[in-house]
Motif scaffolding. Structure first.
Motif, PDB file in Angstrom:
ATOM      1  N   SER A  26      52.734  24.155  52.572  1.00 41.95           N
ATOM      2  CA  SER A  26      53.582  25.350  52.652  1.00 41.95           C
ATOM      3  C   SER A  26      52.871  26.482  52.440  1.00 41.95           C
ATOM      4  CB  SER A  26      54.361  25.123  51.253  1.00 41.95           C
ATOM      5  OG  SER A  26      53.817  25.299  50.126  1.00 41.95           O
ATOM      6  N   GLY A  27      51.636  26.588  52.436  1.00 41.14           N
ATOM      7  CA  GLY A  27      50.907  27.853  52.231  1.00 41.14           C
ATOM      8  C   GLY A  27      51.255  28.760  50.914  1.00 41.14           C
ATOM      9  N   THR A  28      51.790  27.904  49.817  1.00 40.96           N
ATOM     10  CA  THR A  28      51.959  28.732  48.583  1.00 40.96           C
ATOM     11  C   THR A  28      50.665  28.871  47.750  1.00 40.96           C
ATOM     12  OG1 THR A  28      54.198  27.930  48.729  1.00 40.96           O
ATOM     13  CG2 THR A  28      53.443  28.688  46.613  1.00 40.96           C
ATOM     14  N   VAL A  29      50.484  30.051  47.423  1.00 39.67           N
ATOM     15  CA  VAL A  29      49.308  30.465  46.673  1.00 39.67           C
ATOM     16  C   VAL A  29      49.766  30.613  45.314  1.00 39.67           C
ATOM     17  CG1 VAL A  29      47.043  31.743  46.362  1.00 39.67           C
ATOM     18  CG2 VAL A  29      48.060  30.760  48.386  1.00 39.67           C
ATOM     19  N   VAL A  30      49.384  30.122  44.162  1.00 45.43           N
ATOM     20  CA  VAL A  30      49.554  30.645  42.708  1.00 45.43           C
ATOM     21  C   VAL A  30      48.442  30.863  41.986  1.00 45.43           C
ATOM     22  CG1 VAL A  30      50.701  29.949  40.444  1.00 45.43           C
ATOM     23  CG2 VAL A  30      51.564  29.137  42.735  1.00 45.43           C
ATOM     24  N   ILE A  31      47.988  32.008  41.389  1.00 38.57           N
ATOM     25  CA  ILE A  31      46.624  32.367  40.795  1.00 38.57           C
ATOM     26  C   ILE A  31      47.318  32.519  39.219  1.00 38.57           C
ATOM     27  CG2 ILE A  31      44.993  34.320  40.574  1.00 38.57           C
ATOM     28  CD1 ILE A  31      45.751  34.739  43.472  1.00 38.57           C
ATOM     29  N   GLY A  32      46.399  31.968  38.404  1.00 36.66           N
ATOM     30  CA  GLY A  32      46.546  31.911  36.989  1.00 36.66           C
ATOM     31  C   GLY A  32      46.160  33.475  36.459  1.00 36.66           C
ATOM     32  N   SER A  33      46.764  33.596  35.123  1.00 33.56           N
ATOM     33  CA  SER A  33      46.397  34.983  34.704  1.00 33.56           C
ATOM     34  C   SER A  33      44.824  35.095  34.333  1.00 33.56           C
ATOM     35  CB  SER A  33      47.160  35.372  33.680  1.00 33.56           C
ATOM     36  OG  SER A  33      47.273  34.241  32.474  1.00 33.56           O
ATOM     37  N   GLU A  34      44.249  34.052  34.052  1.00 38.98           N
ATOM     38  CA  GLU A  34      42.828  34.126  33.484  1.00 38.98           C
ATOM     39  C   GLU A  34      41.849  34.026  34.629  1.00 38.98           C
ATOM     40  OE1 GLU A  34      42.017  34.270  30.277  1.00 38.98           O
ATOM     41  OE2 GLU A  34      44.202  34.371  29.775  1.00 38.98           O
ATOM     42  N   VAL A  35      42.143  34.238  35.925  1.00 37.75           N
ATOM     43  CA  VAL A  35      41.264  34.311  36.942  1.00 37.75           C
ATOM     44  C   VAL A  35      40.461  35.544  37.091  1.00 37.75           C
ATOM     45  CG1 VAL A  35      41.042  34.392  39.384  1.00 37.75           C
ATOM     46  CG2 VAL A  35      42.700  32.862  38.340  1.00 37.75           C
ATOM     47  N   ARG A  36      39.147  35.653  37.130  1.00 33.89           N
ATOM     48  CA  ARG A  36      38.226  36.612  37.231  1.00 33.89           C
ATOM     49  C   ARG A  36      37.478  36.703  38.383  1.00 33.89           C
ATOM     50  NH1 ARG A  36      41.632  37.796  34.212  1.00 33.89           N
ATOM     51  NH2 ARG A  36      41.668  38.573  32.060  1.00 33.89           N
ATOM     52  N   LEU A  37      36.589  37.927  38.535  1.00 34.24           N
ATOM     53  CA  LEU A  37      36.115  37.838  39.941  1.00 34.24           C
ATOM     54  C   LEU A  37      34.981  38.639  39.434  1.00 34.24           C
ATOM     55  CD1 LEU A  37      38.509  38.746  42.761  1.00 34.24           C
ATOM     56  CD2 LEU A  37      37.377  36.493  42.298  1.00 34.24           C
ATOM     57  N   GLU A  94      40.045  45.725  64.394  1.00 34.68           N
ATOM     58  CA  GLU A  94      40.221  46.592  63.261  1.00 34.68           C
ATOM     59  C   GLU A  94      39.527  45.990  62.052  1.00 34.68           C
ATOM     60  OE1 GLU A  94      43.918  48.580  60.482  1.00 34.68           O
ATOM     61  OE2 GLU A  94      44.075  47.327  62.281  1.00 34.68           O
ATOM     62  N   GLY A  95      38.322  46.296  61.393  1.00 32.50           N
ATOM     63  CA  GLY A  95      37.978  45.673  60.310  1.00 32.50           C
ATOM     64  C   GLY A  95      37.856  46.912  59.005  1.00 32.50           C
ATOM     65  N   ARG A  96      38.346  46.267  57.825  1.00 31.55           N
ATOM     66  CA  ARG A  96      38.231  46.911  56.589  1.00 31.55           C
ATOM     67  C   ARG A  96      37.759  46.031  55.500  1.00 31.55           C
ATOM     68  NH1 ARG A  96      44.656  47.879  56.642  1.00 31.55           N
ATOM     69  NH2 ARG A  96      44.543  45.940  58.011  1.00 31.55           N
ATOM     70  N   MET A  97      36.975  46.875  54.842  1.00 30.27           N
ATOM     71  CA  MET A  97      36.430  46.156  53.664  1.00 30.27           C
ATOM     72  C   MET A  97      36.772  46.705  52.441  1.00 30.27           C
ATOM     73  SD  MET A  97      32.208  45.722  53.340  1.00 30.27           S
ATOM     74  CE  MET A  97      32.097  44.378  54.441  1.00 30.27           C
ATOM     75  N   PHE A  98      36.837  45.977  51.281  1.00 32.47           N
ATOM     76  CA  PHE A  98      36.967  46.461  49.826  1.00 32.47           C
ATOM     77  C   PHE A  98      35.786  45.708  48.760  1.00 32.47           C
ATOM     78  CE2 PHE A  98      39.652  42.655  50.365  1.00 32.47           C
ATOM     79  CZ  PHE A  98      39.558  42.155  49.212  1.00 32.47           C
ATOM     80  N   TYR A  99      35.612  46.714  47.868  1.00 35.44           N
ATOM     81  CA  TYR A  99      34.475  46.302  47.017  1.00 35.44           C
ATOM     82  C   TYR A  99      35.496  45.629  45.823  1.00 35.44           C
ATOM     83  CZ  TYR A  99      30.841  46.287  43.707  1.00 35.44           C
ATOM     84  OH  TYR A  99      29.738  45.936  42.682  1.00 35.44           O
ATOM     85  N   ILE A 100      34.840  44.536  45.423  1.00 28.47           N
ATOM     86  CA  ILE A 100      35.412  44.034  43.894  1.00 28.47           C
ATOM     87  C   ILE A 100      34.411  44.274  42.705  1.00 28.47           C
ATOM     88  CG2 ILE A 100      36.027  42.101  42.522  1.00 28.47           C
ATOM     89  CD1 ILE A 100      36.785  40.996  45.288  1.00 28.47           C
ATOM     90  N   ASP A 101      34.859  45.033  41.625  1.00 22.67           N
ATOM     91  CA  ASP A 101      34.084  45.294  40.595  1.00 22.67           C
ATOM     92  C   ASP A 101      33.776  44.065  39.704  1.00 22.67           C
ATOM     93  OD1 ASP A 101      33.513  47.962  41.373  1.00 22.67           O
ATOM     94  OD2 ASP A 101      35.755  48.534  40.749  1.00 22.67           O
ATOM     95  N   PRO A 102      32.945  44.087  38.942  1.00 24.68           N
ATOM     96  CA  PRO A 102      32.908  43.208  37.981  1.00 24.68           C
ATOM     97  C   PRO A 102      34.163  42.841  37.025  1.00 24.68           C
ATOM     98  CG  PRO A 102      30.796  44.451  37.958  1.00 24.68           C
ATOM     99  CD  PRO A 102      31.818  45.265  38.715  1.00 24.68           C
ATOM    100  N   GLY A 103      34.247  41.826  36.672  1.00 23.36           N
ATOM    101  CA  GLY A 103      35.418  41.494  35.715  1.00 23.36           C
ATOM    102  C   GLY A 103      36.968  41.815  36.228  1.00 23.36           C
ATOM    103  N   VAL A 104      37.124  42.059  37.414  1.00 23.40           N
ATOM    104  CA  VAL A 104      38.433  42.325  38.111  1.00 23.40           C
ATOM    105  C   VAL A 104      39.560  41.492  37.519  1.00 23.40           C
ATOM    106  CG1 VAL A 104      39.826  42.542  40.350  1.00 23.40           C
ATOM    107  CG2 VAL A 104      37.503  43.536  40.027  1.00 23.40           C
ATOM    108  N   THR A 105      40.594  41.965  37.283  1.00 26.81           N
ATOM    109  CA  THR A 105      41.615  41.206  36.688  1.00 26.81           C
ATOM    110  C   THR A 105      42.522  40.754  37.987  1.00 26.81           C
ATOM    111  OG1 THR A 105      43.207  43.018  36.331  1.00 26.81           O
ATOM    112  CG2 THR A 105      41.591  42.246  34.553  1.00 26.81           C
TER     113      THR A 105
END
Length: 374
Positions: free
Chosen positions: A269-280, A325-336
């Motif tokens: 179905s393409g459903t995505v569920v992300i838990g609250s404890e996920v970090r990057l 069209e290309g766009r990039m974003f940066y993920i900081d440590p410990g992103v919520t």
């Protein structure tokens, strides 16, 4: 590839859901909502029976010989012997399977609901009545007797040209309170000196907190966490005191441990569920859209003045352009989780693109979570 309004709506709903999950506070819950007590369980019953009184919608006995065999056996026990070579062609009888769930601590004389389903090729069980059917457990013992009129929620109609219409299922129904319990299932609950609770979602932190909550309320060393899913409790032997003891235990409150960091992806179905404890961990993500445009114009080509044998023809003029069209974003440590969803939304990712981004982050080692695809 451009975003449609529907895709943007799906992404918006997804963002609202995950932000609610992120902002949800972990509150204390009752023990009875988190565990099951060993020995307190239901049991499955099953039986074979006959439904009679159908309006010509029963089994075609030429194709279901077991229906005729069951009818003959039943009539023989009632003193009716069918003689002759040919079997009777019945249209108002159907062979059915009957199943029910026997609740814990059920006693003889109590009634339970039963479900009746066609076993042969009966078109409908509407208007039928189930004859006395013994219901047995996995051990082969008889635990209940079922009988009664069926309640059918579905119906169907068929025309002479073969066209038909059906609503719900008409060859399956229920009989509320249609079976009477004849035998009680032995339960170790009233015989054991210790109670054993099993967590619905095993977790070491939850098990330890649950044992501590019971010990704080009922005394030291009353409860012990044996593993992440099992808690053992010393309980009174007398049945009445044990019931009162369990009533106190199951209404105690405990704060469950945080759920593991998981990202659940439903590949169908393409459903995505992300838990609250996920970090990057620090990472850079680029998401680009490739647009290919092809336009074609028709032009008229005419010969020069006074040209001999010249003709006017129409020639195509094709133009092909490619835009990326290309766009990039940066993920900081410990992103919520909230920051991750906001970043993904900035690049305009649809649910399918979000799955690809998460899989790439997991492969790069930047996703501090278990990626589960179901």
């Amino acid at each position: 590839m451009s975003f449609t309004g529907r895709n943007r709506g799906v992404v918006s709903i997804f963002i609202v859901v995950v932000m609610l999950l992120q902002s949800e506070l972990v509150v204390a819950e009752r023990i009875k909502d988190l565990v099951t007590f060993n020995g307190v369980r239901s049991n499955q019953l099953i039986g074979y029976g006959l439904v009679v009184g159908l309006d010509g919608s029963g089994d075609q006995t030429t194709q279901t010989p077991f229906t005729i065999q069951a009818v003959k056996n039943m009539l023989a026990k009632l003193g009716v012997v069918i003689t002759g070579i040919r079997d009777p062609q019945l249209k108002n009888v159907a062979a059915v399977m009957v199943h029910a769930e026997l609740p814990p601590f059920s006693r003889p004389g109590q009634t339970i609901d039963v479900t009746v389903s066609s076993l042969g090729n009966a078109k409908s069980l509407r208007g039928g009545a189930l004859l006395m059917t013994p219901l047995k457990g996995a051990d082969g013992q008889l635990y209940a007797m079922a009988q009664g009129n069926l309640i059918i929620s579905g119906f169907g109609a068929e025309g002479a040209d073969g066209s038909s219409v059906a609503v719900n299922v008409s060859n399956s129904g229920r009989i509320p309170n249609g079976a009477t319990v004849e035998r009680a299932v032995p339960s170790p609950f009233s015989q054991e000196a210790k109670l054993v609770m099993s967590l619905n979602s095993p977790d070491f932190t939850t098990a330890m907190r649950m044992a501590e909550s019971i010990n704080d309320s009922l005394g030291p060393d009353v409860a012990r966490a044996l593993d992440s899913a099992t808690i053992e409790i010393d309980a009174p032997l007398e049945s009445a005191k044990k019931v009162a003891f369990v009533s106190v235990v199951e209404n105690l409150s405990v704060k469950p441990g945080s759920a593991p960091a998981r990202v659940i992806i439903n590949s169908r179905s393409g459903t995505v569920v992300i838990g609250s404890e996920v970090r990057l961990l620090p990472a850079a993500v680029a998401h680009g859209n490739l647009t290919v445009s092809i336009s074609e114009n028709w032009e008229a080509s005419q010969p020069a003045p006074f040209a001999r044998r010249g003709k006017t023809v129409v020639t195509p003029d094709s133009t092909v352009s490619v835009e990326q069209e290309g766009r990039m974003f940066y993920i900081d440590p410990g992103v919520t989780l909230k920051d991750l969803v906001a970043a993904v939304n900035r690049v305009g990712a649809a649910p399918g693109d979000l799955v690809a981004i998460l899989e790439a982050l997991e492969k790069a080692g930047a996703l501090r979570a278990e990626l589960v695809v179901i």
